[in-house]
Design a protein around this motif. Structure first.
Motif, PDB file in Angstrom:
ATOM      1  N   ARG A 270       6.483 -14.564  -0.658  1.00  0.00           N
ATOM      2  CA  ARG A 270       7.447 -15.717  -0.246  1.00  0.00           C
ATOM      3  C   ARG A 270       8.038 -16.364  -0.980  1.00  0.00           C
ATOM      4  N   LEU A 271       9.412 -16.825  -1.023  1.00  0.00           N
ATOM      5  CA  LEU A 271      10.151 -17.492  -1.802  1.00  0.00           C
ATOM      6  C   LEU A 271      11.091 -18.450  -0.900  1.00  0.00           C
ATOM      7  N   GLY A 272      10.682 -19.679  -1.137  1.00  0.00           N
ATOM      8  CA  GLY A 272      11.414 -20.510   0.029  1.00  0.00           C
ATOM      9  C   GLY A 272      11.074 -20.189   1.443  1.00  0.00           C
ATOM     10  N   SER A 273      12.112 -19.822   2.294  1.00  0.00           N
ATOM     11  CA  SER A 273      11.847 -19.531   3.889  1.00  0.00           C
ATOM     12  C   SER A 273      11.781 -18.255   4.017  1.00  0.00           C
ATOM     13  N   GLY A 274      11.867 -17.323   2.856  1.00  0.00           N
ATOM     14  CA  GLY A 274      11.972 -15.994   3.224  1.00  0.00           C
ATOM     15  C   GLY A 274      10.838 -14.988   2.543  1.00  0.00           C
ATOM     16  N   GLU A 275      10.811 -13.744   2.782  1.00  0.00           N
ATOM     17  CA  GLU A 275      10.090 -12.891   2.113  1.00  0.00           C
ATOM     18  C   GLU A 275      10.616 -11.809   1.559  1.00  0.00           C
ATOM     19  N   TYR A 276      10.352 -11.513   0.302  1.00  0.00           N
ATOM     20  CA  TYR A 276      10.948 -10.629  -0.522  1.00  0.00           C
ATOM     21  C   TYR A 276      10.043  -9.505  -1.178  1.00  0.00           C
ATOM     22  N   ARG A 277      10.678  -8.552  -1.485  1.00  0.00           N
ATOM     23  CA  ARG A 277       9.949  -7.538  -2.327  1.00  0.00           C
ATOM     24  C   ARG A 277      10.377  -7.355  -3.625  1.00  0.00           C
ATOM     25  N   ARG A 278       9.217  -7.294  -4.656  1.00  0.00           N
ATOM     26  CA  ARG A 278       9.696  -7.348  -6.046  1.00  0.00           C
ATOM     27  C   ARG A 278       9.815  -5.997  -6.640  1.00  0.00           C
ATOM     28  N   VAL A 279      10.867  -5.751  -7.484  1.00  0.00           N
ATOM     29  CA  VAL A 279      11.005  -4.641  -8.235  1.00  0.00           C
ATOM     30  C   VAL A 279      11.065  -4.693  -9.617  1.00  0.00           C
ATOM     31  N   GLY A 280      10.266  -3.678 -10.190  1.00  0.00           N
ATOM     32  CA  GLY A 280      10.570  -3.691 -11.612  1.00  0.00           C
ATOM     33  C   GLY A 280      10.455  -2.097 -12.002  1.00  0.00           C
ATOM     34  N   THR A 281       9.835  -1.908 -13.366  1.00  0.00           N
ATOM     35  CA  THR A 281       9.912  -0.518 -13.747  1.00  0.00           C
ATOM     36  C   THR A 281       8.671  -0.021 -14.033  1.00  0.00           C
ATOM     37  N   LEU A 282       8.330   1.235 -13.742  1.00  0.00           N
ATOM     38  CA  LEU A 282       7.232   2.013 -13.974  1.00  0.00           C
ATOM     39  C   LEU A 282       7.584   2.609 -15.459  1.00  0.00           C
ATOM     40  N   GLY A 283       6.992   1.936 -16.449  1.00  0.00           N
ATOM     41  CA  GLY A 283       7.385   2.182 -17.955  1.00  0.00           C
ATOM     42  C   GLY A 283       6.985   3.709 -18.545  1.00  0.00           C
ATOM     43  N   VAL A 284       5.701   4.078 -18.616  1.00  0.00           N
ATOM     44  CA  VAL A 284       5.384   5.198 -18.968  1.00  0.00           C
ATOM     45  C   VAL A 284       3.953   5.618 -18.314  1.00  0.00           C
ATOM     46  N   LEU A 285       3.760   6.788 -18.418  1.00  0.00           N
ATOM     47  CA  LEU A 285       2.411   7.432 -17.818  1.00  0.00           C
ATOM     48  C   LEU A 285       1.386   7.244 -18.983  1.00  0.00           C
ATOM     49  N   VAL A 286       0.197   6.989 -18.153  1.00  0.00           N
ATOM     50  CA  VAL A 286      -1.107   6.843 -19.121  1.00  0.00           C
ATOM     51  C   VAL A 286      -2.135   7.870 -18.386  1.00  0.00           C
ATOM     52  N   THR A 287      -3.373   7.748 -18.736  1.00  0.00           N
ATOM     53  CA  THR A 287      -4.446   8.317 -18.359  1.00  0.00           C
ATOM     54  C   THR A 287      -5.661   7.478 -18.719  1.00  0.00           C
ATOM     55  N   SER A 288      -6.808   7.604 -17.751  1.00  0.00           N
ATOM     56  CA  SER A 288      -8.045   6.724 -17.757  1.00  0.00           C
ATOM     57  C   SER A 288      -8.921   7.843 -18.156  1.00  0.00           C
ATOM     58  N   ASP A 289     -10.211   7.352 -18.639  1.00  0.00           N
ATOM     59  CA  ASP A 289     -11.215   8.265 -19.076  1.00  0.00           C
ATOM     60  C   ASP A 289     -11.695   9.238 -17.851  1.00  0.00           C
ATOM     61  N   SER A 290     -11.096   9.178 -16.851  1.00  0.00           N
ATOM     62  CA  SER A 290     -11.442  10.220 -15.739  1.00  0.00           C
ATOM     63  C   SER A 290     -10.152  11.352 -15.686  1.00  0.00           C
ATOM     64  N   ALA A 291      -9.332  11.051 -16.741  1.00  0.00           N
ATOM     65  CA  ALA A 291      -8.183  11.873 -16.769  1.00  0.00           C
ATOM     66  C   ALA A 291      -7.121  11.554 -15.635  1.00  0.00           C
ATOM     67  N   GLU A 292      -7.158  10.536 -14.769  1.00  0.00           N
ATOM     68  CA  GLU A 292      -6.501  10.320 -13.871  1.00  0.00           C
ATOM     69  C   GLU A 292      -5.140   9.812 -14.127  1.00  0.00           C
ATOM     70  N   PRO A 293      -4.287  10.259 -13.608  1.00  0.00           N
ATOM     71  CA  PRO A 293      -2.810   9.887 -13.966  1.00  0.00           C
ATOM     72  C   PRO A 293      -2.410   8.445 -13.665  1.00  0.00           C
TER      73      PRO A 293
END
Length: 335
Positions: free
Chosen positions: A132-155
């Protein structure tokens, strides 16, 4: 490229800068402390100094003595510049398309988030939860930079804290959508907003094809430390493919994260400048910053309001704090 002497001078200045930066940041209007070359009339000199950024430069006679940036600190000269780092996400009113109107199309004729392509770095990322910004509701948009993995090899994919988490109401499992197609393709997995790291990792929905490439830049070949004078490139959702050069790896900046989180200090960040009109802009938060060899050096977090200067968190700090690893392999992930 900095000379050997300039690098040695920075090494001498570094512990002094670290010792006094909090005192300098407490001065009215100060937004950052760094090490750099003194500038005069727009020209860069070889003398290395402590660079203090301020919201706006004012004559010394209009300030109280205790509010002025000292001319030198422990014998090290200071240089005052006008600069205010800002977070670089986009807000779109709920109900409006997420896609940024000036979205750059890749060389293959398809935007990075094209629904017919595998998930890859450089695409747009938007939490499904609104703010919520002021009196309205908004979606935030950015960038998915790069793919990585965890110890479980989860993308997983990397972005910034402000993009992935929005505010202090975030929780693991928050859903994320691709900003071009609108499809839900990830969930928030982990995040860090500390003195050195502003980052989040999202887990990709099982079964989605995912590529370790960054749109417009090709495959990520590994990771490396940034160094002053190095050429770098990034592909962000807002401004697409841009290039610049590292001017410092010592930047400490104050960034306003909004009412819920307040102003936070990020230390030892990478400062990137460009000779072109801009290096970054709204929507680029979370973009991967790569060196000429395709190695990942940082995660773009903020920039000057005119886009001529960008700031990135060193990738080693991001990976360590989120406990993930880079997977620079040619084969798709999660297929």
């Amino acid at each position: 490229m900095l000379s050997i002497r300039e690098l040695r001078d920075r090494a001498v200045i570094r512990p002094i800068k670290r010792a006094v930066e909090d005192q300098l940041l407490d001065l009215p209007g100060v937004t950052g402390v760094d090490i750099g070359s003194r500038t005069r009339a727009g020209s860069r000199l070889r003398e290395q100094v402590i660079v203090v950024s301020v919201v706006g430069k004012r004559p010394r006679e209009t300030l109280g003595r205790e509010d002025c940036v000292p001319a030198e600190v422990f014998g090290i000269p200071t240089d005052v510049v006008q600069e205010q780092p800002v977070l670089q996400h986009i807000h779109r009113a709920c109900g409006e398309p997420l896609r940024w109107p000036t979205r750059t199309i890749g060389s293959d004729g398809c935007s990075a988030g094209c629904p017919t392509r595998a998930v890859r770095g450089g695409s747009g990322l938007a939490p499904c939860r609104a703010v919520r910004l002021g009196s309205g509701e908004y979606r935030r948009v950015g960038t998915l930079g790069v793919l990585v993995t965890s110890d479980s090899a989860e993308p997983m994919g990397l972005t910034t804290f402000d993009v992935g988490c929005l505010d202090d109401a975030w929780s693991v499992g928050d859903r994320m959508a691709d900003a071009d197609s609108g499809r839900v393709h990830a969930e928030l997995a982990r995040a860090a907003l500390s003195g050195r790291v502003d980052a989040a990792a999202v887990s990709l929905v099982p079964g989605l094809a995912a590529s370790p490439e960054v749109g417009g830049l090709g495959p990520v070949t590994g990771r490396a430390r940034a160094y002053p004078g190095e050429l770098v490139r990034k592909h962000g959702f807002g401004t697409g493919l841009t290039d610049g050069f590292v001017t410092s790896t010592d930047a400490t900046i104050r960034v306003d994260h909004g009412e819920a989180l307040g102003v936070r200090v990020l230390r030892e960040q990478i400062r990137i400048a460009t000779d072109r009109p801009r290096f970054c802009g709204p929507g680029d938060a979370g973009a991967a910053v790569l060196d000429p060899g395709g190695r990942l050096v940082g995660l773009h977090v903020a920039g000057a309001s005119d886009g001529a200067i960008g700031f990135a968190t060193p990738i080693g700090d991001v990976l360590a704090e989120l406990d993930v690893r880079l997977n620079p392999q040619s084969q798709p992930l999660g297929v």
